[in-house]
Design an enzyme around this catalytic site. Sequence first.
Site, PDB file in Angstrom:
ATOM      1  N   LYS A  48       0.830  -1.212   0.000  1.00  0.00           N
ATOM      2  CA  LYS A  48       0.000   0.000   0.000  1.00  0.00           C
ATOM      3  C   LYS A  48       0.863   1.261   0.000  1.00  0.00           C
ATOM      4  O   LYS A  48       0.472   2.294  -0.529  1.00  0.00           O
ATOM      5  CB  LYS A  48      -0.949  -0.003   1.201  1.00  0.00           C
ATOM      6  CG  LYS A  48      -2.310  -0.598   0.876  1.00  0.00           C
ATOM      7  CD  LYS A  48      -2.389  -2.099   0.926  1.00  0.00           C
ATOM      8  CE  LYS A  48      -2.412  -2.802  -0.384  1.00  0.00           C
ATOM      9  NZ  LYS A  48      -2.467  -4.278  -0.263  1.00  0.00           N
ATOM     10  N   GLY A 179      -3.513 -13.143 -12.316  1.00  0.00           N
ATOM     11  CA  GLY A 179      -4.214 -11.841 -12.278  1.00  0.00           C
ATOM     12  C   GLY A 179      -5.197 -11.772 -11.126  1.00  0.00           C
ATOM     13  O   GLY A 179      -6.297 -11.251 -11.273  1.00  0.00           O
ATOM     14  N   HIS A 438     -23.397  15.533   1.222  1.00  0.00           N
ATOM     15  CA  HIS A 438     -23.203  16.001  -0.146  1.00  0.00           C
ATOM     16  C   HIS A 438     -22.159  17.099  -0.165  1.00  0.00           C
ATOM     17  O   HIS A 438     -22.215  17.992   0.671  1.00  0.00           O
ATOM     18  CB  HIS A 438     -24.538  16.535  -0.684  1.00  0.00           C
ATOM     19  CG  HIS A 438     -24.409  17.176  -2.033  1.00  0.00           C
ATOM     20  ND1 HIS A 438     -24.282  16.437  -3.179  1.00  0.00           N
ATOM     21  CD2 HIS A 438     -24.367  18.482  -2.396  1.00  0.00           C
ATOM     22  CE1 HIS A 438     -24.182  17.261  -4.219  1.00  0.00           C
ATOM     23  NE2 HIS A 438     -24.225  18.498  -3.771  1.00  0.00           N
TER      24      HIS A 438
HETATM   25  C1  LIG Z   1       1.648  -8.836  -1.279  1.00  0.00           C
HETATM   26  C2  LIG Z   1       0.556  -9.037  -0.273  1.00  0.00           C
HETATM   27  C3  LIG Z   1      -0.363  -8.025  -0.044  1.00  0.00           C
HETATM   28  C4  LIG Z   1      -1.384  -8.221   0.890  1.00  0.00           C
HETATM   29  N1  LIG Z   1      -2.270  -7.202   1.091  1.00  0.00           N
HETATM   30  C5  LIG Z   1      -3.273  -7.359   1.977  1.00  0.00           C
HETATM   31  C6  LIG Z   1      -4.184  -6.308   2.241  1.00  0.00           C
HETATM   32  O1  LIG Z   1      -4.072  -5.212   1.694  1.00  0.00           O
HETATM   33  N2  LIG Z   1      -5.174  -6.523   3.134  1.00  0.00           N
HETATM   34  C7  LIG Z   1      -5.318  -7.725   3.788  1.00  0.00           C
HETATM   35  O2  LIG Z   1      -6.261  -7.871   4.587  1.00  0.00           O
HETATM   36  N3  LIG Z   1      -4.460  -8.743   3.572  1.00  0.00           N
HETATM   37  C8  LIG Z   1      -3.444  -8.589   2.691  1.00  0.00           C
HETATM   38  N4  LIG Z   1      -2.544  -9.600   2.501  1.00  0.00           N
HETATM   39  C9  LIG Z   1      -2.726 -10.858   3.250  1.00  0.00           C
HETATM   40  C10 LIG Z   1      -2.191 -10.721   4.683  1.00  0.00           C
HETATM   41  O3  LIG Z   1      -0.847 -10.303   4.650  1.00  0.00           O
HETATM   42  C11 LIG Z   1      -2.304 -12.072   5.393  1.00  0.00           C
HETATM   43  O4  LIG Z   1      -3.630 -12.530   5.305  1.00  0.00           O
HETATM   44  C12 LIG Z   1      -1.932 -11.942   6.862  1.00  0.00           C
HETATM   45  O5  LIG Z   1      -0.601 -11.489   7.014  1.00  0.00           O
HETATM   46  C13 LIG Z   1      -2.090 -13.296   7.569  1.00  0.00           C
HETATM   47  O6  LIG Z   1      -1.722 -13.163   8.907  1.00  0.00           O
HETATM   48  P1  LIG Z   1      -1.169 -14.413   9.743  1.00  0.00           P
HETATM   49  O7  LIG Z   1      -0.885 -13.870  11.092  1.00  0.00           O
HETATM   50  O8  LIG Z   1      -2.097 -15.532   9.598  1.00  0.00           O
HETATM   51  O9  LIG Z   1       0.168 -14.854   9.013  1.00  0.00           O
HETATM   52  P2  LIG Z   1       1.505 -14.076   8.661  1.00  0.00           P
HETATM   53  O10 LIG Z   1       1.276 -12.615   8.550  1.00  0.00           O
HETATM   54  O11 LIG Z   1       2.087 -14.790   7.505  1.00  0.00           O
HETATM   55  O12 LIG Z   1       2.410 -14.291   9.956  1.00  0.00           O
HETATM   56  C14 LIG Z   1       2.887 -15.532  10.319  1.00  0.00           C
HETATM   57  C15 LIG Z   1       4.165 -15.356  11.111  1.00  0.00           C
HETATM   58  O13 LIG Z   1       4.530 -16.595  11.681  1.00  0.00           O
HETATM   59  C16 LIG Z   1       5.936 -16.745  11.647  1.00  0.00           C
HETATM   60  N5  LIG Z   1       6.213 -18.180  11.718  1.00  0.00           N
HETATM   61  C17 LIG Z   1       5.854 -19.145  10.850  1.00  0.00           C
HETATM   62  N6  LIG Z   1       6.233 -20.371  11.282  1.00  0.00           N
HETATM   63  C18 LIG Z   1       6.861 -20.168  12.461  1.00  0.00           C
HETATM   64  C19 LIG Z   1       7.490 -21.039  13.405  1.00  0.00           C
HETATM   65  N7  LIG Z   1       7.523 -22.341  13.211  1.00  0.00           N
HETATM   66  N8  LIG Z   1       8.049 -20.475  14.501  1.00  0.00           N
HETATM   67  C20 LIG Z   1       8.013 -19.145  14.710  1.00  0.00           C
HETATM   68  N9  LIG Z   1       7.445 -18.284  13.851  1.00  0.00           N
HETATM   69  C21 LIG Z   1       6.864 -18.780  12.748  1.00  0.00           C
HETATM   70  C22 LIG Z   1       6.322 -16.114  10.315  1.00  0.00           C
HETATM   71  O14 LIG Z   1       7.672 -15.702  10.323  1.00  0.00           O
HETATM   72  C23 LIG Z   1       5.360 -14.921  10.261  1.00  0.00           C
HETATM   73  O15 LIG Z   1       5.918 -13.761  10.806  1.00  0.00           O
HETATM   74  C24 LIG Z   1      -1.490  -9.429   1.592  1.00  0.00           C
HETATM   75  C25 LIG Z   1      -0.547 -10.454   1.378  1.00  0.00           C
HETATM   76  C26 LIG Z   1       0.462 -10.254   0.466  1.00  0.00           C
HETATM   77  C27 LIG Z   1       1.464 -11.348   0.261  1.00  0.00           C
END
Ligand SMILES: Cc1cc2nc3c(=O)[nH]c(=O)nc-3n(C[C@H](O)[C@H](O)[C@H](O)COP(=O)(O)OP(=O)(O)OC[C@H]3O[C@@H](n4cnc5c(N)ncnc54)[C@H](O)[C@@H]3O)c2cc1C
Length: 459
Positions: A48, A179, A438
């Site tokens: 973003k 896409g 508005h």
């Molecule tokens: C390019 C891109 C743009 C995005 N834009 C948006 C957006 O605009 N809006 C939106 O809502 N979502 C967006 N997303 C999706 C969003 O980033 C994810 O849905 C969100 O980060 C998921 O959160 P999470 O906590 O499940 O996992 P993650 O954010 O992936 O966090 C998981 C964490 O766990 C850690 N981890 C993994 N395994 C282990 C382990 N065994 N021991 C210790 N640590 C570990 C990893 O290092 C990581 O830091 C985007 C994703 C991408 C790739």
Amino acid sequence: MKPLVVIGGGPAGYVAAITAARQGKQVTLIEQKDLGGTCLNEGCMPTKSLLASAEAYEKIKQAEQFGITLPLEQVKINWDGVQHHKTTIVKKLVQGIGYLMKKNKIKVMKGEASFLTNHRLAVQNENQVEEVEAEQFIIASGSEPASLPFAPFDGKWIIHSGQAMSLPAIPSSLLIVGGGVIGCEFASIYSQMGAKVTIVEAADQLLPGEDADIAFTLQEELEKKGVAIYTSASLTEMQPEYKTALFKHKEELHELQVDYALISIGRKPRVLGLGLEKIGVHFSKQGIDVNEHMQTNVPNIYACGDVVGGIQLAHVAFHEGTVAALDACGKDKNVNYRAVPRCIYTHPEIASVGMTEKQARQEYGDVRIGEFSFTANGKAMITNEPIGKVKVIVEPQFNEIIGLSIIGSHATELIGQGTVMLHGELTTDVMEDFIAAHPTLSEAIHEALLHSAGQAVHS
Ligand SMILES: Cc1cc2nc3c(=O)[nH]c(=O)nc-3n(C[C@H](O)[C@H](O)[C@H](O)COP(=O)(O)OP(=O)(O)OC[C@H]3O[C@@H](n4cnc5c(N)ncnc54)[C@H](O)[C@@H]3O)c2cc1C
């Protein structure tokens, strides 16, 4: 209360940790990289920030239309400055999570966690292994980019989204395979910054999860920026040594030489390496199996966020993390997926909530559709963005609003109104008397609602 350990410091994990700590739990959070996870470090926030720079550039180029004279030939993008803006924001946000951990007395451990038993973890940090015991665990290990079997990421030419946001310079040409949301956001960023972008998408439209009319408007706007878009097309071969990709479109084979090939074909839950098989937690390639409380089949272990598959969005991860933590603390909490906004930060933006028109017709048959175009909205004209429309979908029996899609400026902010409507199960009868300020873009939502009831004023 007994100790609880969270694996992963992304949106699901850090919110789960804060929620559990506020319930009085003694919480440890284990993160192998930086706090904030994909969202802060390689996802939502950095993309973003790049989009904001691209849009500022685009706006400055329109200065004449706002009555401002500039030496336009001198207006250029300073890529180092763009990267600096991005990394400064990411750093501040990551520090903010660190501050919240301290404030909520959460112990943060650095390292990679894997289960030894369902009450004990090994945490590996470089060559050191420490063991951690707890009563309950919340797995929030997130997801990682999926690669093509015949084209693994090399970080040099075949890249994933995390690498695409920190390139050494604006590429002069970029192939985007896929896409979907991520592919289209990068197409917007780099085409606005001057790269020649080509998208190859296997489905018959961009953004296969959204309605065709909405996706088509985006396609037209991207094409105006010079993006070449091939739908119903498939990549057949990658030749990194020649920086050349081959793909098939309508029986014709195309050859494309590009600076980089970004593969954005989806993300896979990070289920391997956690030792799940050792402790009997059910999982598959699609993610860890959980019930509506985000609890796995092993009762003291919860999972939430991208690692459970489902809707891979940060705000869903926040919500699931909250539910997992509250349930682990004895509150009977369920996840409510009824009104999840889907936001796509392209130019123009797209945002939707609830059903698409196609899904609604399949479920309800004869639905009512109301539409209002931003080309007839005063505020959109003033800001020089009269592109797109609002589309509202209403079911026939109770006039309940079951879907809202918006393509246009600030769609991702406007969708909040639709989210409230769906969350509150509101009907068009209730919304008829709603007064929109508005001039605002919100007036288009009101007009679309009126249109669905055959009472549109300005169309
Ligand atoms: C390019 C891109 C743009 C995005 N834009 C948006 C957006 O605009 N809006 C939106 O809502 N979502 C967006 N997303 C999706 C969003 O980033 C994810 O849905 C969100 O980060 C998921 O959160 P999470 O906590 O499940 O996992 P993650 O954010 O992936 O966090 C998981 C964490 O766990 C850690 N981890 C993994 N395994 C282990 C382990 N065994 N021991 C210790 N640590 C570990 C990893 O290092 C990581 O830091 C985007 C994703 C991408 C790739």
